[in-house]
Scaffold this motif. Sequence first.
Motif, PDB file in Angstrom:
ATOM      1  N   GLU A  49       3.430 -20.547 -22.070  1.00  0.00           N
ATOM      2  CA  GLU A  49       2.190 -19.795 -22.292  1.00  0.00           C
ATOM      3  C   GLU A  49       2.157 -19.299 -23.726  1.00  0.00           C
ATOM      4  OE1 GLU A  49       0.482 -17.030 -19.809  1.00  0.00           O
ATOM      5  OE2 GLU A  49       0.305 -18.531 -18.214  1.00  0.00           O
ATOM      6  N   ILE A  50       0.980 -19.294 -24.319  1.00  0.00           N
ATOM      7  CA  ILE A  50       0.842 -18.825 -25.707  1.00  0.00           C
ATOM      8  C   ILE A  50      -0.256 -17.768 -25.762  1.00  0.00           C
ATOM      9  CG2 ILE A  50       0.286 -19.518 -28.078  1.00  0.00           C
ATOM     10  CD1 ILE A  50       1.195 -22.392 -27.246  1.00  0.00           C
ATOM     11  N   ASP A  51       0.025 -16.676 -26.463  1.00  0.00           N
ATOM     12  CA  ASP A  51      -0.995 -15.641 -26.623  1.00  0.00           C
ATOM     13  C   ASP A  51      -1.826 -15.959 -27.879  1.00  0.00           C
ATOM     14  OD1 ASP A  51      -2.541 -13.399 -26.667  1.00  0.00           O
ATOM     15  OD2 ASP A  51      -0.896 -11.991 -26.329  1.00  0.00           O
ATOM     16  N   PHE A  52      -2.763 -16.898 -27.718  1.00  0.00           N
ATOM     17  CA  PHE A  52      -3.587 -17.325 -28.853  1.00  0.00           C
ATOM     18  C   PHE A  52      -4.409 -16.166 -29.420  1.00  0.00           C
ATOM     19  CE2 PHE A  52      -3.110 -21.289 -26.360  1.00  0.00           C
ATOM     20  CZ  PHE A  52      -2.597 -22.123 -27.337  1.00  0.00           C
ATOM     21  N   ASP A  53      -4.867 -15.294 -28.524  1.00  0.00           N
ATOM     22  CA  ASP A  53      -5.700 -14.175 -28.993  1.00  0.00           C
ATOM     23  C   ASP A  53      -4.905 -13.216 -29.877  1.00  0.00           C
ATOM     24  OD1 ASP A  53      -7.949 -15.166 -27.838  1.00  0.00           O
ATOM     25  OD2 ASP A  53      -7.845 -13.925 -26.041  1.00  0.00           O
ATOM     26  N   LEU A  54      -3.624 -13.068 -29.578  1.00  0.00           N
ATOM     27  CA  LEU A  54      -2.772 -12.232 -30.429  1.00  0.00           C
ATOM     28  C   LEU A  54      -2.690 -12.856 -31.835  1.00  0.00           C
ATOM     29  CD1 LEU A  54      -0.787  -9.801 -30.688  1.00  0.00           C
ATOM     30  CD2 LEU A  54       1.037 -11.406 -30.101  1.00  0.00           C
ATOM     31  N   ASN A  55      -2.527 -14.177 -31.890  1.00  0.00           N
ATOM     32  CA  ASN A  55      -2.503 -14.873 -33.186  1.00  0.00           C
ATOM     33  C   ASN A  55      -3.797 -14.615 -33.951  1.00  0.00           C
ATOM     34  OD1 ASN A  55      -0.145 -15.926 -32.198  1.00  0.00           O
ATOM     35  ND2 ASN A  55      -0.910 -18.008 -31.917  1.00  0.00           N
ATOM     36  N   PHE A  56      -4.898 -14.673 -33.217  1.00  0.00           N
ATOM     37  CA  PHE A  56      -6.200 -14.468 -33.854  1.00  0.00           C
ATOM     38  C   PHE A  56      -6.332 -13.030 -34.386  1.00  0.00           C
ATOM     39  CE2 PHE A  56     -10.914 -13.863 -33.724  1.00  0.00           C
ATOM     40  CZ  PHE A  56     -11.222 -14.796 -34.699  1.00  0.00           C
ATOM     41  N   GLU A  57      -5.856 -12.072 -33.603  1.00  0.00           N
ATOM     42  CA  GLU A  57      -5.874 -10.669 -34.059  1.00  0.00           C
ATOM     43  C   GLU A  57      -5.065 -10.508 -35.356  1.00  0.00           C
ATOM     44  OE1 GLU A  57      -7.704  -8.231 -32.938  1.00  0.00           O
ATOM     45  OE2 GLU A  57      -8.488  -9.548 -31.363  1.00  0.00           O
ATOM     46  N   GLN A  58      -3.920 -11.195 -35.403  1.00  0.00           N
ATOM     47  CA  GLN A  58      -3.080 -11.127 -36.607  1.00  0.00           C
ATOM     48  C   GLN A  58      -3.826 -11.673 -37.822  1.00  0.00           C
ATOM     49  OE1 GLN A  58      -0.261  -9.609 -36.613  1.00  0.00           O
ATOM     50  NE2 GLN A  58       0.219  -9.514 -34.442  1.00  0.00           N
ATOM     51  N   LEU A  59      -4.547 -12.761 -37.609  1.00  0.00           N
ATOM     52  CA  LEU A  59      -5.319 -13.345 -38.710  1.00  0.00           C
ATOM     53  C   LEU A  59      -6.396 -12.359 -39.189  1.00  0.00           C
ATOM     54  CD1 LEU A  59      -6.467 -15.564 -40.599  1.00  0.00           C
ATOM     55  CD2 LEU A  59      -7.728 -16.455 -38.632  1.00  0.00           C
ATOM     56  N   LEU A  60      -7.087 -11.736 -38.240  1.00  0.00           N
ATOM     57  CA  LEU A  60      -8.172 -10.810 -38.621  1.00  0.00           C
ATOM     58  C   LEU A  60      -7.652  -9.654 -39.479  1.00  0.00           C
ATOM     59  CD1 LEU A  60     -10.501 -10.556 -35.478  1.00  0.00           C
ATOM     60  CD2 LEU A  60     -10.583 -12.146 -37.396  1.00  0.00           C
ATOM     61  N   LYS A  61      -6.408  -9.280 -39.238  1.00  0.00           N
ATOM     62  CA  LYS A  61      -5.806  -8.203 -40.052  1.00  0.00           C
ATOM     63  C   LYS A  61      -5.694  -8.602 -41.520  1.00  0.00           C
ATOM     64  CE  LYS A  61      -3.014  -6.110 -36.431  1.00  0.00           C
ATOM     65  NZ  LYS A  61      -1.673  -6.231 -35.857  1.00  0.00           N
ATOM     66  N   ARG A  62      -5.655  -9.898 -41.789  1.00  0.00           N
ATOM     67  CA  ARG A  62      -5.532 -10.373 -43.173  1.00  0.00           C
ATOM     68  C   ARG A  62      -6.888 -10.414 -43.882  1.00  0.00           C
ATOM     69  NH1 ARG A  62      -0.687 -13.883 -43.304  1.00  0.00           N
ATOM     70  NH2 ARG A  62      -1.063 -13.970 -45.539  1.00  0.00           N
TER      71      ARG A  62
END
Length: 227
Positions: free
Chosen positions: A213-226
Amino acid sequence: MHDAHFHISDELFKDFQLYSLKGICNISSIEEYHKVQNYLKQYSFCTSIGIHPWKADSIDFKEMEPYLRKAQFIGEIGLDNTWCDVDTKIQMDVFEKQLKLANQLKKPVILHIKGMEKEALPLLKKYENCYVSHWYSCMDHLEEYDEVIDYFTIGPSVGKDEAVTRVAKKIDASKLLIESDGISAIEWATGSKEYIPTLFHSIQMIQAIKGKEIDFDLNFEQLLKRA
Ligand SMILES: [Zn+2]
């Protein structure tokens, strides 16, 4: 769920709202910028603005610059010798100007590179931006890209296209995001115009490839922080 790379259409926004998606809308002209402002009154999403390589000889950098300065993300920008015949010298020039501006403004960059992966690499190394590679579909240079790219958005052809599947396989799960590239790209890649099922299919396909399982939304949140 998120759609890290899409283009505007009424069809898409209906479901976007219904499923409370998050995402990044890619804008490629001033006209489109104004259209998107109307959607933003009704829907909530991030925006990215850039001179697409296909338009490198028809849109003036100076004219777009004020919009690029306002953007959350700069893109999609890049190089393409496969799906367009715009002079590559002009493409290079417009691409580099935008990379330089992104670097000055510290804005993340969304990349469209097709057929010119090798030529783009020195520029990506020269300008140390936060990079999102959209629908990487080249069988070569993936390891070199992995070194300079922060996130890869995986296109709807994952599982069907060997090069796209390879990105899902080789790149660390923490760098993977889901994208539709808009309804017409879904239709191009899958033959159907089904938006939400296509995003779900990509999620399932990548998780099957990775075997977890991958938490894709967490990855996306990390990107938005940039941004
Ligand atoms: Zn796109």
